[in-house]
Design a protein around this motif. Structure first.
Motif, mmCIF file in Angstrom:
data_model
loop_
_atom_site.group_PDB
_atom_site.id
_atom_site.type_symbol
_atom_site.label_atom_id
_atom_site.label_comp_id
_atom_site.label_asym_id
_atom_site.label_seq_id
_atom_site.Cartn_x
_atom_site.Cartn_y
_atom_site.Cartn_z
ATOM 1 N N UNK A 78 11.776 -1.494 13.350
ATOM 2 C CA UNK A 78 11.343 0.402 12.855
ATOM 3 C C UNK A 78 13.004 0.270 11.735
ATOM 4 N N UNK A 79 13.566 0.864 11.198
ATOM 5 C CA UNK A 79 13.943 1.928 10.087
ATOM 6 C C UNK A 79 14.873 2.854 11.502
ATOM 7 N N UNK A 80 15.700 2.798 11.594
ATOM 8 C CA UNK A 80 16.880 3.450 12.364
ATOM 9 C C UNK A 80 18.244 3.538 11.241
ATOM 10 N N UNK A 81 18.465 4.970 11.933
ATOM 11 C CA UNK A 81 19.868 5.778 11.022
ATOM 12 C C UNK A 81 20.675 5.673 11.976
ATOM 13 N N UNK A 82 22.042 5.720 11.835
ATOM 14 C CA UNK A 82 23.080 6.714 12.068
ATOM 15 C C UNK A 82 23.838 7.712 11.891
ATOM 16 N N UNK A 83 22.522 8.363 11.371
ATOM 17 C CA UNK A 83 23.604 10.126 11.382
ATOM 18 C C UNK A 83 23.984 10.837 12.227
ATOM 19 N N UNK A 84 23.444 10.556 13.475
ATOM 20 C CA UNK A 84 23.879 11.204 14.702
ATOM 21 C C UNK A 84 24.716 10.886 15.286
ATOM 22 N N UNK A 85 25.022 9.409 14.642
ATOM 23 C CA UNK A 85 26.850 9.295 15.760
ATOM 24 C C UNK A 85 27.124 8.432 14.274
ATOM 25 N N UNK A 86 27.652 8.850 13.249
ATOM 26 C CA UNK A 86 28.410 7.582 12.254
ATOM 27 C C UNK A 86 29.254 6.615 12.646
ATOM 28 N N UNK A 87 29.269 6.977 13.411
ATOM 29 C CA UNK A 87 30.594 5.592 13.268
ATOM 30 C C UNK A 87 30.775 5.129 15.135
ATOM 31 N N UNK A 88 30.536 3.745 15.595
ATOM 32 C CA UNK A 88 30.712 3.415 16.216
ATOM 33 C C UNK A 88 31.720 4.203 17.836
ATOM 34 N N UNK A 89 31.633 3.767 18.987
ATOM 35 C CA UNK A 89 32.724 4.768 19.734
ATOM 36 C C UNK A 89 32.645 3.640 20.383
ATOM 37 N N UNK A 90 33.939 3.289 20.584
ATOM 38 C CA UNK A 90 34.015 2.223 20.855
ATOM 39 C C UNK A 90 35.685 2.388 22.404
ATOM 40 N N UNK A 91 34.994 1.494 23.578
ATOM 41 C CA UNK A 91 35.950 1.773 24.822
ATOM 42 C C UNK A 91 36.809 -0.015 24.929
ATOM 43 N N UNK A 92 37.833 0.621 24.621
ATOM 44 C CA UNK A 92 38.826 -0.612 24.416
ATOM 45 C C UNK A 92 38.945 -1.066 25.979
ATOM 46 N N UNK A 93 39.663 -0.146 26.697
ATOM 47 C CA UNK A 93 40.254 -0.766 28.098
ATOM 48 C C UNK A 93 39.681 0.033 28.875
ATOM 49 N N UNK A 94 39.791 -0.311 30.237
ATOM 50 C CA UNK A 94 39.531 0.547 30.761
ATOM 51 C C UNK A 94 40.472 1.729 31.477
ATOM 52 N N UNK A 95 41.777 1.097 31.557
ATOM 53 C CA UNK A 95 43.127 2.215 31.416
ATOM 54 C C UNK A 95 43.246 2.939 30.625
ATOM 55 N N UNK A 96 42.219 3.141 29.301
ATOM 56 C CA UNK A 96 42.253 4.174 28.165
ATOM 57 C C UNK A 96 41.087 4.530 27.749
ATOM 58 N N UNK A 97 40.282 5.380 28.172
ATOM 59 C CA UNK A 97 38.433 5.522 28.733
ATOM 60 C C UNK A 97 38.497 5.823 27.269
ATOM 61 N N UNK A 98 39.302 7.145 26.290
ATOM 62 C CA UNK A 98 39.174 7.335 25.306
ATOM 63 C C UNK A 98 38.341 6.185 24.124
ATOM 64 N N UNK A 99 37.698 6.750 23.500
ATOM 65 C CA UNK A 99 37.025 6.209 22.345
ATOM 66 C C UNK A 99 38.177 6.086 21.524
ATOM 67 N N UNK A 100 37.484 4.984 20.512
ATOM 68 C CA UNK A 100 38.918 5.101 19.823
ATOM 69 C C UNK A 100 38.784 6.031 18.337
ATOM 70 N N UNK A 101 39.523 6.290 18.508
ATOM 71 C CA UNK A 101 39.733 7.879 16.695
ATOM 72 C C UNK A 101 38.706 6.724 14.886
#
Length: 191
Positions: A78-101
């Protein structure tokens, strides 16, 4: 094997706050930015991309060493869209849980859609340089990673993506940034 992009920054990167919205389920084809209720009269619906529809892949840049390329392929029928979340939410470290901006200037004019077997890209700058040569800022909290988490909606469990190539990769989770999903490798290479 993942093709590696030559990424260029070209100046200070702008970032915007990380979205906390959960992706809606459908979108009308005539206006991909506008969401409609499923089965609304006169609309053809498209589904939001979900992790079970996708395969993620990440590759580290050989030069400059502070970039990674994240690739996502639609493995569903199926075709899908990233309209709802247009960029990936990256968790780069357990010590810094906030997603990369996200890098605000990388936002495409319309949300990226993925047809079956289609691919989209996002570039990750792994640290904010403040000097020529791409060296990290003084006081950087860089750590080396060989995998990181990717989610498509806030408060969901991340898919773990291993980094191919020059791993482990030095990353400063506090200053790392990510582009919006890009339709082509050429678009991703600009960042």
């Amino acid at each position: 094997m993942l093709p590696l992009a030559a990424c260029q920054t070209g100046g200070a990167e702008q970032a915007e706050p990380v979205s906390s919205d959960v992706s809606p389920a459908t979108s009308p084809s005539a206006a991909p930015d506008t969401w409609a209720a499923p089965g609304a009269p006169g609309t053809r619906t498209r589904v939001a991309c979900t992790p079970d529809m996708l395969r993620f892949h990440a590759g580290a840049e050989q030069h400059p060493a502070r970039h990674m390329l994240l690739t996502v392929t639609n493995v569903s029928d199926r075709t899908c869209t990233f309209a709802g979340q247009p960029y990936p939410l990256l968790r780069l470290s357990d010590r810094h849980p906030a997603a990369a901006r996200p890098i605000a200037r990388s936002k495409p004019r319309t949300p990226v859609e993925l047809r079956p077997d289609g691919t989209a890209y996002a570039t990750v700058t792994t640290a904010a340089p403040d000097r020529p040569g791409g060296r990290s800022a003084p006081g950087s909290k860089a750590e080396k990673i060989s995998q990181f988490g990717v989610t498509l909606a806030d408060r969901s469990d991340p898919a773990q993506v291993g980094v191919d190539g020059r791993a482990p990769v030095p990353v400063d989770p506090a200053t790392a940034r990510v582009t919006y999903w890009q339709r082509s490798l050429a678009d991703a290479e600009k960042w």
